[in-house]
Design an enzyme around this catalytic site. Structure first.
Site, PDB file in Angstrom:
ATOM      1  CB  THR A 133      29.859  16.875  -7.294  1.00 52.19           C
ATOM      2  OG1 THR A 133      30.330  18.235  -7.234  1.00 52.19           O
ATOM      3  CG2 THR A 133      31.041  15.934  -7.120  1.00 52.19           C
ATOM      4  CG  ASN A 142      33.552  27.185 -10.959  1.00 52.91           C
ATOM      5  OD1 ASN A 142      33.969  26.753 -12.035  1.00 52.91           O
ATOM      6  ND2 ASN A 142      34.217  27.025  -9.828  1.00 52.91           N
ATOM      7  CD  GLN A 194      28.330  28.880 -10.630  1.00 56.13           C
ATOM      8  OE1 GLN A 194      27.554  29.826 -10.501  1.00 56.13           O
ATOM      9  NE2 GLN A 194      28.858  28.261  -9.585  1.00 56.13           N
ATOM     10  CB  SER A 243      23.592  22.069  -8.042  1.00 60.34           C
ATOM     11  OG  SER A 243      24.461  20.971  -8.119  1.00 60.34           O
ATOM     12  CB  THR A 302      14.226   6.552  -1.060  1.00 54.98           C
ATOM     13  OG1 THR A 302      14.082   5.195  -0.648  1.00 54.98           O
ATOM     14  CG2 THR A 302      12.912   7.293  -0.839  1.00 54.98           C
ATOM     15  CB  CYS A 321      34.948  22.493  -4.659  1.00 58.28           C
ATOM     16  SG  CYS A 321      33.193  22.428  -5.004  1.00 58.28           S
TER      17      CYS A 321
END
Length: 377
Positions: free
Chosen positions: A74, A150, A178, A198, A238, A323
């Site tokens: 996202t 998805n 996906q 992801s 970071t 989501c």
């Protein structure tokens, strides 16, 4: 004693592979230093990060320097669509079945003066290439089309879509969230310019993702997070070293085991569909052929999917994207494919993963059948 959990919602997230967890733990305890520090310990951590990047590039076909680390797909999507240099072109093309992260980011730009063209899909869930070609103009900056949907698992012909985008000098943003780790993805062969994904979708940690940015496409990205100038000023902050290590390890495992996983999970999905499609009126939403082996989106007419999901209790399934599944609105993906509200609200997504067993499928099939009979009665 409570019944054992049966998890069939792997498109929402996956259980972390134990080997990924073991790879991550030392970076919370032994190698906890900042990868940006110039002392020996920091440099050592940076070397581990570089090894992870190499594994990511090996799986997805890019060069190590072409990846930006993010908190997930996202954020990567927002960085791409909002961060592209819009000074010369202010037109975006996307597809009606894209993830909300793409659609909402595109609509946000549209509300700020940009032009948005939304291409509809066919009943199969596939994009008609000729309709897409008509939507792309000399003013188009980026074409946004996901590789695997998805909700339905539909696989788009990204190579052809890339050619259409490039004919007009537009970039191709391909959400591969996906797809990565489940099917072969080669950014060069597919002609992808920008690709978010992801870790937690293929047995890695949540909160870790990446954005592939083609060096050859000469893409200028304006950072959306400012600060210390990390990652060549494209995404400050970071580095999430444990998350990056976990993403890299998940990629390493997928490279070695993806083919075997695909064969075994395909058999389980076929077993599930053989049972569930024998239920009166049940049908698969979308193309049977152009579909990811993990995913079955099935409509059970006359059954409220939300009620069914709650009554399945220890069996986890979904009625749409993780989501937006907390709402009772019909899926925008299924509606775009031509289903009416009642059909969309009677549809359930079963998404399998490598930790599922034949016993899971048998038990889930029996329970679903029983519930459908009760709910229809």
């Amino acid at each position: 004693m409570s019944p054992e959990k049966i998890y069939l919602d792997n498109n929402a997230t996956t259980r972390m592979d134990d080997r990924v967890l073991q790879a991550i733990i030392p970076f919370f305890t032994m190698y906890y230093e900042n990868a940006g520090s110039s002392h020996l310990s920091g440099i050592t951590v940076q070397e581990h990060v570089e090894e992870a990047v190499w594994n990511i590039a090996e799986l997805t076909g890019g060069k190590p320097e072409e990846y930006i680390f993010t908190s997930g797909a996202t954020e990567a999507i927002n960085l791409t669509i909002s961060g592209l240099d819009h000074s010369k072109r202010k037109h975006i093309v996307t597809v009606s079945t894209e993830h909300k992260a793409v659609l909402d980011t595109c609509r946000n730009l549209e509300s700020n003066g940009y032009t948005l063209s939304m291409v509809n899909v066919e009943e199969s869930g596939l994009v008609n290439p000729e309709i897409l070609r008509e939507a792309v103009t000399d003013e188009t900056l980026v074409v946004c089309v996901m590789l695997v949907n998805n909700e339905t698992g539909i696989i788009q012909d990204i190579q052809q879509i890339s050619s259409i985008a490039h004919e007009k000098g537009a970039f191709l943003l391909c959400d591969a969230t996906q797809a990565v780790g489940k099917i072969p993805v080669d950014v060069s062969a597919l002609g992808i310019d920008l690709m978010p994904f992801s870790a937690h979708k293929f047995y890695g940690p949540k909160g870790s993702g990446a954005l592939y940015v083609s060096r050859d496409a000469k893409i200028k990205l304006h950072p959306q997070i400012l600060g210390g100038g990390q990652q060549k000023n494209r995404r400050s902050g970071t580095l999430n070293v444990p998350g990056i290590i976990g993403l890299g390890k998940a990629c390493e495992i997928a490279k070695l085991e993806m083919e075997a996983d695909a064969a075994r999970i395909s058999e389980l999905r076929d077993m599930l569909e053989k049972e569930l499609l024998s239920i009166d009126g049940a049908f698969i939403n979308g193309s049977h052929e152009h579909r990811l082996y993990t995913t079955s989106n099935i409509c059970f007419p006359g059954v409220n999917a939300e009620q069914m999901i709650m009554r399945l209790q220890h069996i986890s399934v979904s009625n749409g994207s993780a989501c937006s599944s907390i709402t009772s609105r019909p899926s925008h993906v299924l509606k775009a494919m031509g289903l009416n509200d009642e059909e969309a609200l009677s549809s359930i997504r079963f998404s399998l993963g490598k930790f599922n067993t034949a016993s899971d499928i048998r038990q889930a099939s029996v329970k679903v059948r029983e519930l459908i009979e009760k709910l229809r009665a």
